[in-house]
Write an enzyme that holds these catalytic residues in place. Structure first.
Site, mmCIF file in Angstrom:
data_model
loop_
_atom_site.group_PDB
_atom_site.id
_atom_site.type_symbol
_atom_site.label_atom_id
_atom_site.label_comp_id
_atom_site.label_asym_id
_atom_site.label_seq_id
_atom_site.Cartn_x
_atom_site.Cartn_y
_atom_site.Cartn_z
ATOM 1 N N ILE A 38 0.865 -1.182 0.000
ATOM 2 C CA ILE A 38 0.000 0.000 0.000
ATOM 3 C C ILE A 38 0.902 1.232 0.000
ATOM 4 C CG2 ILE A 38 -1.850 1.220 1.205
ATOM 5 C CD1 ILE A 38 -2.486 -1.505 2.609
ATOM 6 N N GLU A 39 0.964 1.892 -1.140
ATOM 7 C CA GLU A 39 1.835 3.079 -1.256
ATOM 8 C C GLU A 39 1.058 4.347 -0.933
ATOM 9 O OE1 GLU A 39 3.709 2.758 -5.120
ATOM 10 O OE2 GLU A 39 4.862 1.006 -4.473
ATOM 11 N N GLU A 67 3.919 -7.970 2.938
ATOM 12 C CA GLU A 67 4.179 -8.902 4.039
ATOM 13 C C GLU A 67 3.790 -8.291 5.383
ATOM 14 O OE1 GLU A 67 6.121 -7.849 1.643
ATOM 15 O OE2 GLU A 67 7.749 -9.229 1.169
ATOM 16 N N CYS A 72 11.829 -7.667 1.621
ATOM 17 C CA CYS A 72 12.820 -6.650 1.985
ATOM 18 C C CYS A 72 13.322 -6.894 3.409
ATOM 19 C CB CYS A 72 12.241 -5.247 1.831
ATOM 20 S SG CYS A 72 11.207 -4.741 3.215
HETATM 21 N N1 THU Z 1 7.459 -4.316 -1.668
HETATM 22 C C1 THU Z 1 6.737 -5.211 -0.939
HETATM 23 O O1 THU Z 1 5.508 -5.067 -0.781
HETATM 24 N N2 THU Z 1 7.401 -6.249 -0.364
HETATM 25 C C2 THU Z 1 8.734 -6.449 -0.465
HETATM 26 O O2 THU Z 1 9.275 -7.276 0.239
HETATM 27 C C3 THU Z 1 9.497 -5.701 -1.445
HETATM 28 C C4 THU Z 1 8.894 -4.414 -1.863
HETATM 29 C C5 THU Z 1 6.751 -3.180 -2.244
HETATM 30 C C6 THU Z 1 7.070 -1.863 -1.600
HETATM 31 C C7 THU Z 1 6.757 -0.883 -2.702
HETATM 32 O O3 THU Z 1 5.372 -0.590 -2.640
HETATM 33 C C8 THU Z 1 7.041 -1.661 -3.977
HETATM 34 O O4 THU Z 1 7.106 -3.028 -3.618
HETATM 35 C C9 THU Z 1 8.341 -1.262 -4.657
HETATM 36 O O5 THU Z 1 9.401 -1.279 -3.759
#
Ligand code: THU
Length: 140
Positions: A47-48, A59, A94
């Site tokens: 969710i950005e 996650e 991440c």
């Molecule tokens: N993102 C995730 O949702 N999970 C991860 O483990 C890696 C990155 C999302 C964060 C952001 O919204 C997009 O991927 C690009 O980084």
């Protein structure tokens, strides 16, 4: 116990939740499905936000949903990701999400399923992805 059938259900659930991704800034859509020890599956998506740093990974969305419902014991998580208009790519969690998971999950036992479909995935222990982690045990 984590059966192949359950693994595939987790992958399918992660793929479904990825459709709910709110990622207009990166264009990268992620879905996750977290299996609790009580059998409940919590889905999540990234969710950005227009204020970029507010973004939450799929996650942690799933994890925080579960914990806020009083569920704190987990067995596995499936994670899928890829560009909005492209195929699923291998998407590894991440560092922040690895650390968030190790707060609640036994790194030797908790499994992280990464892949691109219900058939094409591989399981890793959380310890493989986050060796020598700092955990609540360090503060005892
Ligand atoms: N993102 C995730 O949702 N999970 C991860 O483990 C890696 C990155 C999302 C964060 C952001 O919204 C997009 O991927 C690009 O980084």
């Amino acid at each position: 116990m984590l059966t192949k059938e359950l693994e595939q259900k987790l992958m399918a659930t992660a793929i479904e939740y990825r459709k709910r991704s709110h990622s207009p800034y990166s264009g990268f859509c992620v879905g996750a499905a977290l299996l609790a020890k009580n059998g409940t599956i919590f889905g999540g998506c990234n969710i950005e936000n227009a204020a970029y740093s507010v973004a939450n990974c799929a996650e942690r969305t799933a994890l925080f949903k579960a914990v806020s419902e009083g569920v704190t014991e987990f067995e596995a998580i499936a994670i899928v990701g890829g560009k909005a208009d492209g195929p699923l790519e291998f998407c590894s969690p991440c560092g922040v999400c690895r650390q968030a998971l190790v707060e609640f999950c036994n790194p030797k036992e908790f499994m992280v399923l990464l892949g691109t479909s219900e058939e094409d995935y591989k399981g890793y222990s959380l310890e493989e992805l986050l060796p020598y982690s700092f955990t609540p045990k360090n503060l005892l």
